[in-house]
Scaffold this active site. Structure first.
Site, PDB file in Angstrom:
ATOM      1  N   HIS A 122      36.901  27.584  53.385  1.00 26.15           N
ATOM      2  CA  HIS A 122      37.884  27.909  52.375  1.00 26.15           C
ATOM      3  C   HIS A 122      37.951  29.356  52.380  1.00 26.15           C
ATOM      4  CE1 HIS A 122      38.669  28.468  47.790  1.00 26.15           C
ATOM      5  NE2 HIS A 122      39.274  27.540  47.917  1.00 26.15           N
ATOM      6  N   LYS A 178      39.661  33.119  53.398  1.00 24.92           N
ATOM      7  CA  LYS A 178      41.291  33.737  53.781  1.00 24.92           C
ATOM      8  C   LYS A 178      40.877  35.103  54.407  1.00 24.92           C
ATOM      9  CE  LYS A 178      41.760  30.620  50.208  1.00 24.92           C
ATOM     10  NZ  LYS A 178      40.547  30.184  49.109  1.00 24.92           N
ATOM     11  N   ASP A 224      44.599  44.531  64.393  1.00 24.56           N
ATOM     12  CA  ASP A 224      44.015  45.707  65.323  1.00 24.56           C
ATOM     13  C   ASP A 224      42.712  46.004  65.039  1.00 24.56           C
ATOM     14  OD1 ASP A 224      46.573  45.353  66.741  1.00 24.56           O
ATOM     15  OD2 ASP A 224      47.318  47.024  65.521  1.00 24.56           O
ATOM     16  N   HIS A 251      44.308  31.534  39.399  1.00 23.78           N
ATOM     17  CA  HIS A 251      43.407  31.302  40.642  1.00 23.78           C
ATOM     18  C   HIS A 251      42.365  32.404  40.985  1.00 23.78           C
ATOM     19  CE1 HIS A 251      42.886  29.882  45.011  1.00 23.78           C
ATOM     20  NE2 HIS A 251      43.138  28.711  44.239  1.00 23.78           N
ATOM     21  N   LYS A 258      39.098  34.765  41.663  1.00 23.48           N
ATOM     22  CA  LYS A 258      37.788  34.597  41.698  1.00 23.48           C
ATOM     23  C   LYS A 258      36.978  35.924  41.540  1.00 23.48           C
ATOM     24  CE  LYS A 258      39.763  31.395  44.773  1.00 23.48           C
ATOM     25  NZ  LYS A 258      39.761  30.440  44.026  1.00 23.48           N
ATOM     26  N   ASP A 273      27.662  43.820  34.202  1.00 26.99           N
ATOM     27  CA  ASP A 273      27.276  45.003  33.405  1.00 26.99           C
ATOM     28  C   ASP A 273      28.242  46.326  34.062  1.00 26.99           C
ATOM     29  OD1 ASP A 273      25.143  43.835  32.145  1.00 26.99           O
ATOM     30  OD2 ASP A 273      23.690  44.097  33.897  1.00 26.99           O
TER      31      ASP A 273
END
Length: 400
Positions: A146, A148, A153, A318, A320, A325
């Protein structure tokens, strides 16, 4: 009657075999995985929350590549923006730039053989990862990569929640506008992204490039202290529990799917009992069946004990993110659900810099302003069809 009983027996045997496949496969996976945390690094970050800003930056970085382009995505769609991206990769390969592309087998199953053949003919080195394998076929079908990742370079890196496709630039009528969080990295942390990509490349292609120093150029030291944390269906639960357990004042959890494990739920309840302020940001719209209803049992428990839950109303959320704190912030690919915790290969960045956290807080504050607070009474007033979907979601929660 006999035929009916035979059918029931066959169904029962199939369910038992799938259950055993899943449990044995999970056990075998846990034995194979070694815990691995990268060192603390210092990197300069830029945060993207809109695909119309991320894609031009990513595409431009690829266009300017001189040596190599390494790309790993869970999903690349088969639409105009995806075709533009794949054409760009082919163009760079024609120019003599090393281009490697890894896609999750199930997540990018629409990338047909014809497309893959054209990529390879252009010089793009392509590999699917997480193909189903024996002996645990059902389990291996559930385990997805999952992550990405993009590295250009060895100097510029990208990681986060966006995939490639028109959905992510607000061209999906049902889910637009699309809201997500994605990081650009320049500095020491790019080495760790590169290493994770090459480990996945080794698994997918059986070619080991990890010792090739051309992929690890000298890095500048950036401003932001952080740590890249890869997980493979193991250790993410421990990480989440430790973060929650050590929280003193506040917790913000932003996620498209809220289906925590039992242990994580218990830690959240304990945090509330310690008077930690818990805020959860989830989408109002759902992009998959049952995921919205699957969250209801957990949200009821947490709302009852004082949590605040907000549903994002301005399109599909979407992103995440976990903020503890205002001292530790996690941004990456993992959702707050059992699939990310127990199955998927995920990649997260744990950030300890107050300046970056303050900058990110401005974005999450804007997102909370686009959200509607959900009450316990709202979840008690759901209609019959939602109750049926919630019951079904309980059965399939580990796979949603």
């Amino acid at each position: 009657m006999k035929i009916f009983l035979v059918i029931l027996c066959i169904i029962a045997i199939l369910i038992f075999l799938l259950y055993m496949d899943y449990q044995l496969g999970k056990r075998a996976q846990q034995k194979r995985i070694d815990r691995k945390n990268h060192p603390f690094r210092y990197t300069d970050f830029h945060i993207y929350s809109d695909g119309t800003e991320l894609f031009p930056a990513l595409f431009q970085a690829v266009k300017e590549a001189k040596s190599h382009v390494h790309i790993l995505f869970y999903t690349i769609k088969t639409d105009s923006i995806s075709n533009e991206f794949l054409h760009l990769l082919k163009t760079k390969a024609h120019e003599g730039v090393e281009v490697r592309l890894i896609l999750d087998w199930l997540g990018s199953i629409n990338i047909r053989k014809r497309i893959r053949r054209k990529l390879k003919q252009a010089g793009v080195q392509f590999a699917f990862c997480q193909l189903p394998t024996f002996p645990f076929l059902f389990y291996s079908l559930q385990v997805r990569n999952h992550r990405k990742i993009a590295i250009i370079d060895g100097k510029i890196g990208f990681m986060g929640g966006f995939n490639i496709g028109k959905d992510y630039i607000h061209e999906n009528f049902k889910l637009s506008p699309w809201r997500d969080y994605h990081l650009q990295l320049i500095g020491e942390g790019v080495d760790d992204l590169q290493r994770e990509f090459l480990i996945d490349w080794l698994k997918a292609s059986k070619i080991n490039l990890l010792q090739n120093q051309v992929y690890f150029p000298a890095q500048t030291k950036g401003e932001t202290r952080h740590q890249i944390i890869p997980t493979q269906g193991v250790y993410l639960e421990e990480l989440l529990c430790n973060l929650i357990k050590n929280s003193k004042r506040s917790l913000l959890i932003a996620t498209p799917y809220f289906i925590p494990s039992k242990r994580v739920t218990e830690e959240l309840l304990r945090a509330l009992h310690r008077n930690v302020s818990l805020t959860i940001l989830i989408p109002n719209k759902a992009d998959h069946m049952l995921v919205k209803e699957a969250a209801f049992p957990y949200l009821r428990k947490l709302l009852k004990d004082g949590a605040s839950v907000y549903q994002y109303m301005n399109g599909f959320f979407h992103g995440k993110l976990i903020n503890t704190d205002n001292e530790i912030m996690i941004v990456g690919s993992s959702n707050f659900d059992r699939r990310s915790i127990f199955l998927n290969h995920e990649l997260n960045c744990c950030i300890y810099d107050p300046v970056f956290i303050a900058k990110m807080n401005k974005i999450t504050t804007m997102d909370l302003e686009q959200a509607k607070e959900l009450s316990l009474e709202d979840l008690k007033r759901i209609h019959l069809w939602s109750m049926v979907k919630e019951w079904l979601a309980r059965l399939f929660a580990p796979f949603l």
